[in-house]
Design a protein around this motif. Structure first.
Motif, PDB file in Angstrom:
ATOM      1  N   ASP A 117       2.709  -3.741  12.481  1.00 39.26           N
ATOM      2  CA  ASP A 117       2.268  -3.702  11.084  1.00 39.26           C
ATOM      3  C   ASP A 117       1.768  -5.051  10.597  1.00 39.26           C
ATOM      4  N   ALA A 175      -0.666  -1.005  10.972  1.00 40.91           N
ATOM      5  CA  ALA A 175      -1.031  -1.425   9.613  1.00 40.91           C
ATOM      6  C   ALA A 175      -2.073  -0.445   9.075  1.00 40.91           C
ATOM      7  N   GLU A 196       1.941  -6.684   6.901  1.00 41.37           N
ATOM      8  CA  GLU A 196       1.069  -6.083   5.892  1.00 41.37           C
ATOM      9  C   GLU A 196       1.796  -5.879   4.568  1.00 41.37           C
ATOM     10  N   SER A 197       3.084  -5.542   4.637  1.00 38.98           N
ATOM     11  CA  SER A 197       3.822  -5.135   3.449  1.00 38.98           C
ATOM     12  C   SER A 197       4.019  -6.238   2.429  1.00 38.98           C
TER      13      SER A 197
END
Length: 339
Positions: free
Chosen positions: A22, A71, A97-98
């Motif tokens: 991610d 992601a 990404e978060s």
């Protein structure tokens, strides 16, 4: 940019890794300078696990250039900003990404580099920890700093009266242009009791919430200026790590002292904060109620001059380092090693 063994600052080549899972790879447009970088340089604030120990930088803005296979929210070309544990003062930064927040529409991506640490921290202090209420009196020290200018703007936007202290009249006047209700230049050698009396008289009463960016005796002064059931949120210790507190006053007046920091939090907590910032603050930037305050921009190669300006407290607002674009005709993998 890296810290050397003798606390020197230089630029070195480092390999750029491809994003996995991610993660996203961000080409950094700007990275803010923070007092925490000075503390890390001096060995007083080590980098958390999982980030480079010798590459500073807690905040970034830039453009996504690669995404990992897991992601799904971001695409190549998206403009993002955020806070991270370190490594942001570089041409490229690999992050989950978060933790990324969209750069507000209409805001220059370079100027956005002055936003994350200042405004995310201000939100955390005022809203998450301070429980700010409309009409409250708020007191901020080091009000001309990057976080200080964000605290002024956000407190005012949320309906509070905000007061502050600083070292110079010029910084005080600049803060008043941002919405500061009133402030004081603390005189050299002035007693804490006198400063407290001047602040309470200026505001017309004691304070509901105070934010301490300095530590040491400055924390004690803010506590003395609180109204019953008031709160001090402690964010820094650039002045001193130790403070002498009057426990009898804290107990009798039911005061709260809350410490908080964003840097060392696990990524899932930073992701929660990123969602709240997107929801609550981005509309205020879009409306013009909030804006990043940029003091000066330095190329990465002049980082030593940028750090000196911050260390000498000559800045009003945020100092930005600009890593620069990749060399024309080369990929980021070929040009980004070490910046």
């Amino acid at each position: 940019m890296v810290f050397g063994a003798d606390a020197g600052i230089g630029v070195q080549a480092r390999e750029v890794l491809a994003p996995r899972a991610d993660q996203v790879l961000v080409q950094v447009a700007a990275a803010g300078c923070n007092r925490a970088d000075l503390l890390q340089r001096d060995g007083r604030y080590p980098a958390p696990a999982g980030v480079p120990s010798d590459i500073p930088g807690l905040e970034f803005s830039g453009t996504v250039v690669q995404v990992g296979e897991l992601a799904h929210g971001l695409r190549v070309g998206d403009r993002v900003m955020g806070i991270y544990g370190g490594g942001a003062q570089a041409q490229y930064l690999l992050v989950p990404e978060s933790i990324c927040v969209p750069v507000p529409e209409g805001l220059d991506v370079v100027d956005a580099g002055a936003l994350p640490e200042a405004f995310f921290t201000a939100y955390e202090a005022l809203v998450e920890q301070g429980g700010l209420r409309r009409g409250a009196r708020v007191l901020v020290n080091a009000v001309g700093s990057g976080v200080g200018t964000a605290l002024v703007q956000l407190a005012r936007a949320l309906g509070a009266q905000v007061y502050g202290t600083t070292r110079t009249q010029a910084k005080l006047e600049q803060c008043e242009a941002l919405g500061l209700s009133g402030g004081l230049v603390v005189e050299e050698g002035e007693s804490p009791a006198t400063t407290r009396e001047r602040l309470v008289a200026l505001a017309g009463g004691e304070f509901d919430l105070a934010v301490d960016l300095l530590g040491g005796s400055h924390l004690s002064l803010l506590l003395a200026a609180l109204a019953p059931q008031g709160t001090v949120v402690s964010l820094g210790f650039i002045a001193a790590q130790q403070a002498s507190l009057d426990l009898a006053t804290i107990i009798a007046r039911r005061l709260r002292v809350v410490g908080t920091s964003l840097r060392g939090r696990p990524n899932h907590e930073k992701a929660v904060l990123a969602r709240r910032i997107t929801r609550d603050l981005l509309p205020l930037f879009a409306s013009g109620e909030l804006r990043p305050v940029v003091d000066r921009r330095f190329p990465l190669e002049e980082a030593a001059a940028a750090y000196a300006r911050m260390e000498e407290s000559r800045n009003f607002g945020k100092i930005l380092l600009l890593p620069g674009a990749p060399v024309e005709g080369k990929s980021h993998d070929e040009t980004a090693r070490g910046r």
